[in-house]
Enzyme design. Structure first.
Site, PDB file in Angstrom:
ATOM      1  N   LYS A   1       1.143  -1.130   0.494  1.00 18.75           N
ATOM      2  CA  LYS A   1      -0.066  -0.319  -0.018  1.00 18.75           C
ATOM      3  C   LYS A   1       1.116   1.120  -0.098  1.00 18.75           C
ATOM      4  CE  LYS A   1      -3.319   2.667   0.464  1.00 18.75           C
ATOM      5  NZ  LYS A   1      -4.036   2.873  -1.262  1.00 18.75           N
TER       6      LYS A   1
ATOM      7  N   VAL B   1      -8.979   6.439  -1.562  1.00 21.09           N
ATOM      8  CA  VAL B   1      -8.519   5.822  -0.729  1.00 21.09           C
ATOM      9  C   VAL B   1      -7.916   7.189  -0.204  1.00 21.09           C
ATOM     10  CG1 VAL B   1      -7.691   4.684   0.723  1.00 21.09           C
ATOM     11  CG2 VAL B   1      -9.158   3.189  -1.225  1.00 21.09           C
TER      12      VAL B   1
ATOM     13  N   CYS C   1       0.560  12.502  -7.194  1.00 20.99           N
ATOM     14  CA  CYS C   1       0.010  12.769  -6.433  1.00 20.99           C
ATOM     15  C   CYS C   1      -0.061  14.133  -6.189  1.00 20.99           C
ATOM     16  CB  CYS C   1       0.589  12.566  -5.158  1.00 20.99           C
ATOM     17  SG  CYS C   1       1.043  11.159  -4.316  1.00 20.99           S
TER      18      CYS C   1
ATOM     19  N   LYS D   1       6.377   4.806 -11.712  1.00 20.34           N
ATOM     20  CA  LYS D   1       4.693   4.268 -12.199  1.00 20.34           C
ATOM     21  C   LYS D   1       4.041   5.933 -12.370  1.00 20.34           C
ATOM     22  CE  LYS D   1       0.097   2.032 -10.131  1.00 20.34           C
ATOM     23  NZ  LYS D   1       0.096   1.597  -8.245  1.00 20.34           N
TER      24      LYS D   1
HETATM   25  C1  LIG Z   1      -8.377   0.287  -4.478  1.00 20.17           C
HETATM   26  C2  LIG Z   1      -7.306   0.824  -4.835  1.00 20.17           C
HETATM   27  C3  LIG Z   1      -6.225   1.473  -4.047  1.00 20.17           C
HETATM   28  C4  LIG Z   1      -4.612   1.875  -4.696  1.00 20.17           C
HETATM   29  N1  LIG Z   1      -3.515   2.048  -4.611  1.00 20.17           N
HETATM   30  C5  LIG Z   1      -2.733   2.853  -5.097  1.00 20.17           C
HETATM   31  C6  LIG Z   1      -1.408   3.489  -3.620  1.00 20.17           C
HETATM   32  O1  LIG Z   1      -1.494   3.590  -2.762  1.00 20.17           O
HETATM   33  N2  LIG Z   1      -0.407   2.954  -4.599  1.00 20.17           N
HETATM   34  C7  LIG Z   1      -0.181   3.033  -6.245  1.00 20.17           C
HETATM   35  O2  LIG Z   1       0.816   3.826  -7.373  1.00 20.17           O
HETATM   36  N3  LIG Z   1      -1.580   2.989  -6.905  1.00 20.17           N
HETATM   37  C8  LIG Z   1      -3.354   2.850  -6.042  1.00 20.17           C
HETATM   38  N4  LIG Z   1      -3.784   1.767  -6.797  1.00 20.17           N
HETATM   39  C9  LIG Z   1      -4.017   1.700  -7.973  1.00 20.17           C
HETATM   40  C10 LIG Z   1      -3.618  -0.190  -8.532  1.00 20.17           C
HETATM   41  O3  LIG Z   1      -2.089  -0.371  -8.078  1.00 20.17           O
HETATM   42  C11 LIG Z   1      -3.320   0.153 -10.363  1.00 20.17           C
HETATM   43  O4  LIG Z   1      -2.268   1.167 -10.621  1.00 20.17           O
HETATM   44  C12 LIG Z   1      -4.869   1.035 -10.495  1.00 20.17           C
HETATM   45  O5  LIG Z   1      -5.537  -0.027 -10.160  1.00 20.17           O
HETATM   46  C13 LIG Z   1      -4.723  -0.431 -12.603  1.00 20.17           C
HETATM   47  O6  LIG Z   1      -4.663  -1.780 -11.935  1.00 20.17           O
HETATM   48  P1  LIG Z   1      -6.115  -2.741 -11.685  1.00 20.17           P
HETATM   49  O7  LIG Z   1      -6.997  -2.157 -12.983  1.00 20.17           O
HETATM   50  O8  LIG Z   1      -5.381  -4.439 -11.755  1.00 20.17           O
HETATM   51  O9  LIG Z   1      -6.731  -1.959 -10.724  1.00 20.17           O
HETATM   52  C14 LIG Z   1      -5.051   1.724  -5.848  1.00 20.17           C
HETATM   53  C15 LIG Z   1      -6.105   0.970  -6.564  1.00 20.17           C
HETATM   54  C16 LIG Z   1      -7.231   0.960  -5.841  1.00 20.17           C
HETATM   55  C17 LIG Z   1      -7.978   0.286  -6.712  1.00 20.17           C
END
Ligand SMILES: Cc1cc2nc3c(=O)[nH]c(=O)nc-3n(C[C@H](O)[C@H](O)[C@H](O)COP(=O)(O)O)c2cc1C
Length: 303
Positions: free
Chosen positions: A45, A71, A129, A164
């Protein structure tokens, strides 16, 4: 023998599947539901310098084939992570990637310094961010912003550095090339796509924060396109994500050029999605006669 291992500039993964940041907690939360030892790596996270409580609820809204989230980086802070979470993760045969976020470049640099002296395997820079010192425009939204943050964090980071990318830009290739030229070891993409959902009866946005990031199967074609474009533009490894739920989805990203993949939202539906994805990649390789995962990476032929 099928070899699934990949080397992301010193970050050696036994298979190319990583749990995506924010969707797998600190691994501990999934321990009872899946085998952490069968996952290539875990991107934890998003961490900030100090503890954060996150945004007010509702923080998640379901959408067709995806979710919107806001979040707000709820996390215990980088020092608590080092003290309380690394020892747990280290007991498992998986690589630890610390995902970091902040309001200022100084925050990121301080965290990179602390984490470089800790027992982790890589750092992932979340540049989605807002930079509070630059009118709250996200670091990763401009070439100048991404160059600056990558260059400065690089000088404090002694671990493999993954930058990222946010997809909320006009030209993803430009920002990827900027990160590469300032010293990123790898690029990961995509973070969530900015979206909004409205409760028509209350005539208000569903999320307390009004807008949020879209993820899940809905974003996959956008993510595959961006991974393809970035893979063709940089020579460092690319880690692809966005809507991956199984091995077949992962293979699409790998054919498009991804050396590894991350599985995010799918973990909420199937806590074994990472393990199943790794198994699915292996089955595909068996079916198509690949012994080494590198033979399939980027092997897409355009029409
Ligand atoms: C609930 C949630 C929380 C996330 N928190 C972060 C985070 O703290 N840092 C980050 O770089 N990406 C965060 N992401 C983005 C995911 O790591 C990912 O890049 C994005 O969801 C696309 O992938 P997916 O479609 O497989 O979920 C979050 C995504 C979700 C759904």
């Amino acid at each position: 023998m099928i070899d699934l291992s990949v080397d992301i500039k010193g970050l050696k993964l036994k298979n190319p599947v990583i749990a995506a940041s924010g969707t797998f907690g600190f691994g501990r939360e999934f321990k009872e539901y899946t085998n952490l030892d069968m996952i290539g790596g875990i991107s934890v996270k998003g961490l900030t310098l100090e503890e954060r409580q996150g945004n007010k609820p509702p923080r998640i809204a379901e959408t067709p084939a995806g979710i919107l989230n806001s979040v707000g980086l709820q996390n215990p802070g980088v020092k608590a992570f080092v003290k309380n979470e690394i020892p747990f993760l280290r007991k498992h045969d998986t690589k630890i990637i610390a995902n970091i976020a902040g309001n200022t470049i100084e925050d990121y640099c301080k965290m990179a310094e602390i984490l470089s002296d800790s027992d982790i395997d890589g750092i992932e820079l979340n540049v989605s961010c807002p930079n509070v010192k630059k009118g709250c425009v996200a670091f990763g939204n401009t070439v100048a912003g991404i160059s600056d943050i990558t260059k400065k964090v690089r000088s404090f980071c002694k671990k493999p550095l993954i930058v990222k990318l946010t997809p909320n830009v006009t030209d993803i290739k430009e920002v990827a090339m900027a990160a590469e030229s300032e010293g990123a070891d790898a690029i990961s993409l995509i973070n969530t796509i900015l979206g909004m959902a409205i409760d028509i009866h209350r005539r208000k946005p569903i999320l307390a924060n009004n807008m949020g990031g879209l993820s899940g199967p809905a974003v996959k074609p956008v993510a595959v396109r961006m991974v393809y474009e970035v893979s063709k533009s940089v020579s460092i490894p690319v880690i692809g994500m966005g809507g991956i739920s199984n091995g077949d989805d992962a293979i699409e990203f790998m054919l498009a050029g991804a050396s590894a993949v991350m599985v995010g939202t799918a973990n909420f539906i199937n806590p074994s999605a990472c393990v199943d994805t790794a198994e699915g990649i292996k089955n595909y390789m068996k079916m198509h006669g690949f012994n080494n995962v590198y033979d399939l990476i980027g092997s897409l032929e355009l029409n």
